[in-house]
Design a protein around this motif. Structure first.
Motif, PDB file in Angstrom:
ATOM      1  N   VAL A 172      11.056 -65.375 105.244  1.00 23.70           N
ATOM      2  CA  VAL A 172      11.128 -66.032 106.557  1.00 23.70           C
ATOM      3  C   VAL A 172      11.394 -67.522 106.380  1.00 23.70           C
ATOM      4  N   LEU A 173      10.668 -68.148 105.462  1.00 27.68           N
ATOM      5  CA  LEU A 173      10.866 -69.582 105.234  1.00 27.68           C
ATOM      6  C   LEU A 173      12.306 -69.878 104.835  1.00 27.68           C
ATOM      7  N   GLU A 174      12.876 -69.049 103.972  1.00 28.60           N
ATOM      8  CA  GLU A 174      14.275 -69.240 103.573  1.00 28.60           C
ATOM      9  C   GLU A 174      15.196 -69.142 104.773  1.00 28.60           C
ATOM     10  N   CYS A 175      14.941 -68.212 105.679  1.00 30.20           N
ATOM     11  CA  CYS A 175      15.792 -68.033 106.858  1.00 30.20           C
ATOM     12  C   CYS A 175      15.669 -69.217 107.810  1.00 30.20           C
ATOM     13  N   VAL A 176      14.454 -69.745 107.959  1.00 30.48           N
ATOM     14  CA  VAL A 176      14.257 -70.926 108.811  1.00 30.48           C
ATOM     15  C   VAL A 176      15.032 -72.107 108.244  1.00 30.48           C
ATOM     16  N   GLY A 181      19.042 -75.956 108.693  1.00 32.35           N
ATOM     17  CA  GLY A 181      19.598 -76.992 107.837  1.00 32.35           C
ATOM     18  C   GLY A 181      18.572 -78.022 107.424  1.00 32.35           C
ATOM     19  N   GLU A 182      17.292 -77.680 107.542  1.00 33.26           N
ATOM     20  CA  GLU A 182      16.212 -78.599 107.198  1.00 33.26           C
ATOM     21  C   GLU A 182      15.228 -77.913 106.256  1.00 33.26           C
ATOM     22  N   ILE A 199       9.767 -77.590 111.698  1.00 30.56           N
ATOM     23  CA  ILE A 199      11.059 -78.254 111.571  1.00 30.56           C
ATOM     24  C   ILE A 199      11.210 -79.203 112.758  1.00 30.56           C
ATOM     25  N   GLY A 200      12.224 -80.062 112.730  1.00 30.53           N
ATOM     26  CA  GLY A 200      12.467 -80.964 113.846  1.00 30.53           C
ATOM     27  C   GLY A 200      13.156 -80.255 115.003  1.00 30.53           C
ATOM     28  N   ARG A 209      22.064 -72.562 117.379  1.00 32.97           N
ATOM     29  CA  ARG A 209      23.521 -72.651 117.290  1.00 32.97           C
ATOM     30  C   ARG A 209      24.031 -71.793 116.145  1.00 32.97           C
ATOM     31  N   TYR A 210      23.332 -71.825 115.021  1.00 32.32           N
ATOM     32  CA  TYR A 210      23.704 -71.033 113.845  1.00 32.32           C
ATOM     33  C   TYR A 210      23.728 -69.545 114.191  1.00 32.32           C
ATOM     34  N   PHE A 211      22.777 -69.090 114.970  1.00 34.58           N
ATOM     35  CA  PHE A 211      22.683 -67.669 115.312  1.00 34.58           C
ATOM     36  C   PHE A 211      23.844 -67.220 116.202  1.00 34.58           C
ATOM     37  N   VAL A 212      24.186 -67.998 117.213  1.00 36.28           N
ATOM     38  CA  VAL A 212      25.249 -67.550 118.117  1.00 36.28           C
ATOM     39  C   VAL A 212      26.629 -67.653 117.478  1.00 36.28           C
TER      40      VAL A 212
END
Length: 323
Positions: A172-176, A181-182, A199-200, A209-212
């Protein structure tokens, strides 16, 4: 050895919403908000949009993507429910029970805290029927069911699936971090007991944005598509996330506790904000105004922005955005 207190000035978040009763401003809700342009650049930033916050349940799309990367084969309503803060309506609980059965699990396997349905209408009906708080009615029970199922298929320990050091939570942490990008700067514990990655707000908006914009068939895009196709399973029939994803084509939306919200449009425009005092009553007006900054208008946005105040049965004021 004593350390002198910091003399750095405290950054006071701007007022994002005000409470107006009988024409008198009786309160304010401060917070921070970021709006991204289609190319991912920051279009608007109010307050501190870079310091880490706990996105709470707005992290759930990333958690669901990790489940797919772990090899759990979910789609449709099941995948939407794995990314959900469900309202505890009958169809939510029925699908959670079905998923538990499909993976040979029982309700006692869930490590969610016993709770009432999240939706007040459902909670009243639930209590009136003589029920008590249960693990399955807690709004994260779909996510926890999917987490345990992912552990089962990988041969991972199911008793420690909420440990930050567990293989699933490291994934999960890797996916976040990949989506935002943070780097995750802090790990806490969410209300459901699951690890919570900080994260910020800018990173949170970029994650949505990455998901869509993710490649079709990728774990992130599969999660986004399932949430958008089955929004009632992500939230509930009386919830803003459902209204937005059902009525505005291509929108991905997920709120979190403590008045966090993230939204992305299909062209890559996105927003994220947090009300500093955690007051969810300010979430709707701020979300509606922020959506307007992205050019999103119409009935669902108007409905989301409505936050009336009453004196007895008479409407005497409202909570309204100030930016």
């Amino acid at each position: 050895m004593t350390t002198a207190p910091s003399t750095a000035p405290t950054v006071i978040p701007p007022v994002l919403a005000e409470v107006v009763r009988s024409g008198f401003v009786e309160g304010h809700h401060r917070g921070s908000l970021v709006v991204l342009a289609a190319d991912g650049s920051v279009q608007t930033a109010l307050g501190d949009v870079t310091s880490p916050v706990f996105p709470r349940s707005s992290n759930k799309p990333m958690q669901a993507a990790a489940l797919l990367r772990a090899g759990l084969d979910l789609s449709g309503e099941r995948l939407a429910l794995a990314a959900a803060s469900h309202s505890g309506e009958g169809f939510h609980l029925e699908l959670v029970r079905t998923m538990l059965s499909e993976y040979g699990l029982a309700e006692d396997d869930l490590q969610t805290p016993p709770d009432l349905p999240l939706d007040p209408v459902e909670a009243e009906a639930y209590l009136a029927a003589g029920h008590v708080r249960e693990r399955i009615t807690m709004n994260c029970s779909g996510k926890h069911t999917a987490m345990i199922a992912a552990c089962r298929i990988n041969g991972w320990d199911t008793g420690s699936y909420l440990d930050p050091a567990h293989p699933l939570q490291r994934l999960v942490l890797e996916c976040v971090e990949r989506a935002s990008g943070e780097k995750v700067t802090a790990v806490g514990t969410d209300g459901c007991g699951a690890p919570l990655m900080a994260i910020g707000l800018t990173g949170l908006a970029r994650a949505f944005r990455y998901f869509v914009l993710a490649e079709e068939g990728s774990p992130e895009r599969r999660v986004a598509d399932a949430m958008r196709a089955h929004p009632e399973y992500v939230a509930g029939t009386r919830r803003p996330d459902t209204w937005l994803m059902r009525e505005v084509p291509g929108v991905l939306s997920k709120m979190g506790a403590e008045a966090v919200q993230a939204v992305a449009l299909p062209d890559g425009r996105a927003l994220a904000f947090k009300i500093d005092d955690g007051a969810t009553r300010a979430l709707g007006p701020v979300l509606a105004r922020a959506l307007g900054m992205l050019g999103v208008e119409g009935a669902p946005v108007t409905r989301i922005g409505e936050a009336p105040l009453f004196g007895g049965p008479v409407r005497v004021g409202e909570i309204r955005a100030t930016f």
